[in-house]
Design a protein around this motif. Structure first.
Motif, PDB file in Angstrom:
ATOM      1  N   GLU A 123       9.717  -5.300   0.069  1.00  0.00           N
ATOM      2  CA  GLU A 123      10.297  -5.426   1.406  1.00  0.00           C
ATOM      3  C   GLU A 123       9.246  -5.006   2.427  1.00  0.00           C
ATOM      4  OE1 GLU A 123      13.473  -6.229   2.358  1.00  0.00           O
ATOM      5  OE2 GLU A 123      14.531  -6.303   0.438  1.00  0.00           O
ATOM      6  N   GLY A 124       9.213  -5.710   3.557  1.00  0.00           N
ATOM      7  CA  GLY A 124       8.281  -5.329   4.611  1.00  0.00           C
ATOM      8  C   GLY A 124       8.014  -6.479   5.550  1.00  0.00           C
ATOM      9  N   TYR A 125       6.825  -6.448   6.173  1.00  0.00           N
ATOM     10  CA  TYR A 125       6.514  -7.503   7.137  1.00  0.00           C
ATOM     11  C   TYR A 125       5.005  -7.711   7.243  1.00  0.00           C
ATOM     12  CZ  TYR A 125       5.451  -3.737  10.502  1.00  0.00           C
ATOM     13  OH  TYR A 125       4.930  -2.628  11.129  1.00  0.00           O
ATOM     14  N   ILE A 126       4.665  -8.878   7.794  1.00  0.00           N
ATOM     15  CA  ILE A 126       3.298  -9.237   8.142  1.00  0.00           C
ATOM     16  C   ILE A 126       3.249  -9.477   9.639  1.00  0.00           C
ATOM     17  CG2 ILE A 126       1.452 -10.936   7.864  1.00  0.00           C
ATOM     18  CD1 ILE A 126       1.796  -9.382   5.364  1.00  0.00           C
ATOM     19  N   ASP A 127       2.217  -8.965  10.301  1.00  0.00           N
ATOM     20  CA  ASP A 127       2.050  -9.163  11.739  1.00  0.00           C
ATOM     21  C   ASP A 127       0.624  -9.655  11.992  1.00  0.00           C
ATOM     22  OD1 ASP A 127       2.380  -9.217  14.433  1.00  0.00           O
ATOM     23  OD2 ASP A 127       2.709  -7.075  14.704  1.00  0.00           O
ATOM     24  N   VAL A 167      -4.716  -8.865  10.924  1.00  0.00           N
ATOM     25  CA  VAL A 167      -3.510  -8.949  10.118  1.00  0.00           C
ATOM     26  C   VAL A 167      -3.065  -7.536   9.746  1.00  0.00           C
ATOM     27  CG1 VAL A 167      -2.525  -9.701   7.922  1.00  0.00           C
ATOM     28  CG2 VAL A 167      -4.012 -11.242   9.214  1.00  0.00           C
ATOM     29  N   THR A 168      -1.817  -7.234  10.033  1.00  0.00           N
ATOM     30  CA  THR A 168      -1.207  -5.978   9.620  1.00  0.00           C
ATOM     31  C   THR A 168      -0.178  -6.280   8.544  1.00  0.00           C
ATOM     32  OG1 THR A 168      -1.518  -4.911  11.774  1.00  0.00           O
ATOM     33  CG2 THR A 168       0.193  -4.007  10.331  1.00  0.00           C
ATOM     34  N   ALA A 169      -0.335  -5.651   7.398  1.00  0.00           N
ATOM     35  CA  ALA A 169       0.613  -5.810   6.291  1.00  0.00           C
ATOM     36  C   ALA A 169       1.275  -4.461   6.030  1.00  0.00           C
ATOM     37  CB  ALA A 169      -0.098  -6.307   5.039  1.00  0.00           C
ATOM     38  N   LYS A 170       2.579  -4.431   6.083  1.00  0.00           N
ATOM     39  CA  LYS A 170       3.341  -3.228   5.732  1.00  0.00           C
ATOM     40  C   LYS A 170       4.404  -3.648   4.731  1.00  0.00           C
ATOM     41  CE  LYS A 170       2.418   0.028   9.360  1.00  0.00           C
ATOM     42  NZ  LYS A 170       2.955   1.211  10.070  1.00  0.00           N
ATOM     43  N   LEU A 171       4.058  -3.509   3.462  1.00  0.00           N
ATOM     44  CA  LEU A 171       4.919  -3.942   2.369  1.00  0.00           C
ATOM     45  C   LEU A 171       5.196  -2.758   1.452  1.00  0.00           C
ATOM     46  CD1 LEU A 171       3.018  -7.268   1.556  1.00  0.00           C
ATOM     47  CD2 LEU A 171       5.115  -7.028   2.900  1.00  0.00           C
ATOM     48  N   TRP A 201       3.034   1.434  -1.812  1.00  0.00           N
ATOM     49  CA  TRP A 201       3.100   0.493  -0.698  1.00  0.00           C
ATOM     50  C   TRP A 201       1.733  -0.086  -0.402  1.00  0.00           C
ATOM     51  CZ3 TRP A 201       4.775   4.469   3.596  1.00  0.00           C
ATOM     52  CH2 TRP A 201       3.736   5.362   3.852  1.00  0.00           C
ATOM     53  N   LEU A 202       1.743  -1.157   0.373  1.00  0.00           N
ATOM     54  CA  LEU A 202       0.523  -1.772   0.900  1.00  0.00           C
ATOM     55  C   LEU A 202       0.639  -1.732   2.413  1.00  0.00           C
ATOM     56  CD1 LEU A 202      -1.069  -5.122  -0.362  1.00  0.00           C
ATOM     57  CD2 LEU A 202      -1.282  -4.314   1.973  1.00  0.00           C
ATOM     58  N   HIS A 203      -0.052  -0.783   3.033  1.00  0.00           N
ATOM     59  CA  HIS A 203      -0.039  -0.618   4.490  1.00  0.00           C
ATOM     60  C   HIS A 203      -1.478  -0.674   4.982  1.00  0.00           C
ATOM     61  CE1 HIS A 203       4.115   1.572   4.976  1.00  0.00           C
ATOM     62  NE2 HIS A 203       4.187   0.461   4.261  1.00  0.00           N
ATOM     63  N   GLN A 204      -1.867  -1.806   5.513  1.00  0.00           N
ATOM     64  CA  GLN A 204      -3.242  -1.969   5.991  1.00  0.00           C
ATOM     65  C   GLN A 204      -3.273  -2.888   7.199  1.00  0.00           C
ATOM     66  OE1 GLN A 204      -6.382  -2.912   3.184  1.00  0.00           O
ATOM     67  NE2 GLN A 204      -5.247  -1.985   1.494  1.00  0.00           N
ATOM     68  N   THR A 205      -4.254  -2.660   8.063  1.00  0.00           N
ATOM     69  CA  THR A 205      -4.596  -3.583   9.144  1.00  0.00           C
ATOM     70  C   THR A 205      -6.056  -3.973   8.968  1.00  0.00           C
ATOM     71  OG1 THR A 205      -2.995  -2.618  10.689  1.00  0.00           O
ATOM     72  CG2 THR A 205      -4.792  -3.894  11.637  1.00  0.00           C
ATOM     73  N   TYR A 238      -9.090  -9.603   1.233  1.00  0.00           N
ATOM     74  CA  TYR A 238      -8.281  -9.004   0.170  1.00  0.00           C
ATOM     75  C   TYR A 238      -7.786  -7.639   0.616  1.00  0.00           C
ATOM     76  CZ  TYR A 238      -7.151  -6.875  -4.360  1.00  0.00           C
ATOM     77  OH  TYR A 238      -6.527  -6.229  -5.399  1.00  0.00           O
ATOM     78  N   LEU A 239      -6.476  -7.451   0.614  1.00  0.00           N
ATOM     79  CA  LEU A 239      -5.839  -6.171   0.882  1.00  0.00           C
ATOM     80  C   LEU A 239      -5.137  -5.739  -0.397  1.00  0.00           C
ATOM     81  CD1 LEU A 239      -5.854  -7.941   3.622  1.00  0.00           C
ATOM     82  CD2 LEU A 239      -4.232  -6.271   4.481  1.00  0.00           C
ATOM     83  N   ASP A 240      -5.200  -4.435  -0.708  1.00  0.00           N
ATOM     84  CA  ASP A 240      -4.634  -4.035  -1.996  1.00  0.00           C
ATOM     85  C   ASP A 240      -4.002  -2.659  -1.946  1.00  0.00           C
ATOM     86  OD1 ASP A 240      -6.971  -2.546  -1.778  1.00  0.00           O
ATOM     87  OD2 ASP A 240      -7.217  -2.422  -3.938  1.00  0.00           O
ATOM     88  N   SER A 241      -3.212  -2.395  -2.976  1.00  0.00           N
ATOM     89  CA  SER A 241      -2.604  -1.100  -3.251  1.00  0.00           C
ATOM     90  C   SER A 241      -2.646  -0.933  -4.764  1.00  0.00           C
ATOM     91  CB  SER A 241      -1.156  -1.072  -2.723  1.00  0.00           C
ATOM     92  OG  SER A 241      -0.312  -1.816  -3.576  1.00  0.00           O
ATOM     93  N   PRO A 242      -2.165   0.181  -5.314  1.00  0.00           N
ATOM     94  CA  PRO A 242      -2.212   0.328  -6.779  1.00  0.00           C
ATOM     95  C   PRO A 242      -1.472  -0.757  -7.539  1.00  0.00           C
ATOM     96  CG  PRO A 242      -1.838   2.445  -5.746  1.00  0.00           C
ATOM     97  CD  PRO A 242      -1.755   1.433  -4.655  1.00  0.00           C
ATOM     98  N   THR A 243      -0.451  -1.368  -6.941  1.00  0.00           N
ATOM     99  CA  THR A 243       0.320  -2.369  -7.673  1.00  0.00           C
ATOM    100  C   THR A 243       0.328  -3.745  -7.025  1.00  0.00           C
ATOM    101  OG1 THR A 243       2.360  -1.739  -6.521  1.00  0.00           O
ATOM    102  CG2 THR A 243       1.860  -0.612  -8.601  1.00  0.00           C
TER     103      THR A 243
END
Length: 271
Positions: free
Chosen positions: A159-163, A172-176, A235-239, A249-254
């Motif tokens: 769940e989250g959003y892309i801006d 690009v801001t990803a908050k997933l 979570w994946l929270h990056q800008t 490429y944006l990443d998180s542990p999963t």
């Protein structure tokens, strides 16, 4: 012999030339300028049009190796989002407020296929859309909700959003957030719970993927989740600043996210 007077002819020509010159000055020149400006504006609008592409994927088995205990933490309160990018309904049907491009027509299609064929990743979403991103574009968040239903509220695994914004470059801001069903707590004494709570909270606070200062937490960063039958995995929270025609490429542990922007002309935008 009768001689005709020729002077009225040159005078008429001069008058006609004056009328044409006046017409050119008053009308043709402004029209030509307007057409030139319209052409420049059209070229600029075409240059601001892109096909945005996203591939969201999960590392298979990665959640089994994550030691953080997240059931007592939660991310920031979700923003009010009115636009859907990719949301999965009760019957598994994907809905979107965008005119999505099919996966087979994406530049990132081959990358998504390679991820799946490796056997180590699961592609959760592979899509794109055409949109104008003019300078100083301030986008609005677009909801993403996909994966299996994991709680009684109907929330899904991701769940989250892309801006997307544009200043000088595209950003690009990803908050997933990735969730899973809550595990049954083991029966422990109150004393053991108190001993284990402090170091666990400290470890989570030092992890860049765990909720930090923007969460709605209580004392010591702990809080009760509004959905007790689910727990946060990571979570994946990056800008990230983006260059067109480059894969980012944006990443998180999963979770991992591939982003690509393809500039389009008028012909490409219509395809």
């Amino acid at each position: 012999m009768i001689h005709r007077r020729l002077w009225p002819v040159p005078l008429a020509q001069k008058r006609e030339y004056g009328v044409l010159q006046d017409f050119q000055t008053r009308w043709l020149a402004p029209m030509a300028l307007a057409m030139a400006l319209f052409s420049i504006a059209g070229s600029a609008a075409a240059a601001d049009k892109y096909r945005a592409e996203l591939v969201l994927f999960e590392r298979l088995g990665a959640t089994d190796n994550i030691a953080e205990q997240m059931q007592t933490r939660r991310p920031e309160t979700p923003r009010d989002i009115t636009r859907n990018l990719w949301t999965v309904g009760p019957g598994g049907q994907v809905s979107s407020d965008l005119n999505l491009v099919s996966r087979n027509n994406l530049y990132l299609s081959s990358a998504a296929n390679r991820l799946e064929s490796s056997g180590r990743y699961r592609v959760l979403m592979a899509t794109g859309w055409v949109q104008s991103f003019p300078p100083d574009y301030n986008g609005e968040p677009m909801r993403i909700s996909l994966g299996d239903v994991i709680d009684s509220a109907g929330d899904r695994e991701v769940e989250g959003y892309i801006d997307i914004d544009r200043v000088r470059y595209l950003h690009v801001t990803a908050k997933l957030n990735q969730w899973r069903k809550a595990r049954q707590p083991e029966a422990t004494s109150d004393a053991m719970d108190r001993r284990e709570a402090a170091p666990a909270a400290q470890d989570m606070g030092n992890n860049p993927y765990m909720p930090g200062g923007d969460d709605t937490s209580g004392p010591q960063g702990l809080t009760s989740d509004a959905h007790p039958d689910r727990e946060l995995v990571t979570w994946l929270h990056q800008t990230r600043r983006m260059r067109s025609e480059e894969i980012h490429y944006l990443d998180s542990p999963t979770l991992g996210l591939l982003v690509y922007f393809q500039p389009l002309d008028d012909q490409g935008a219509s395809q």
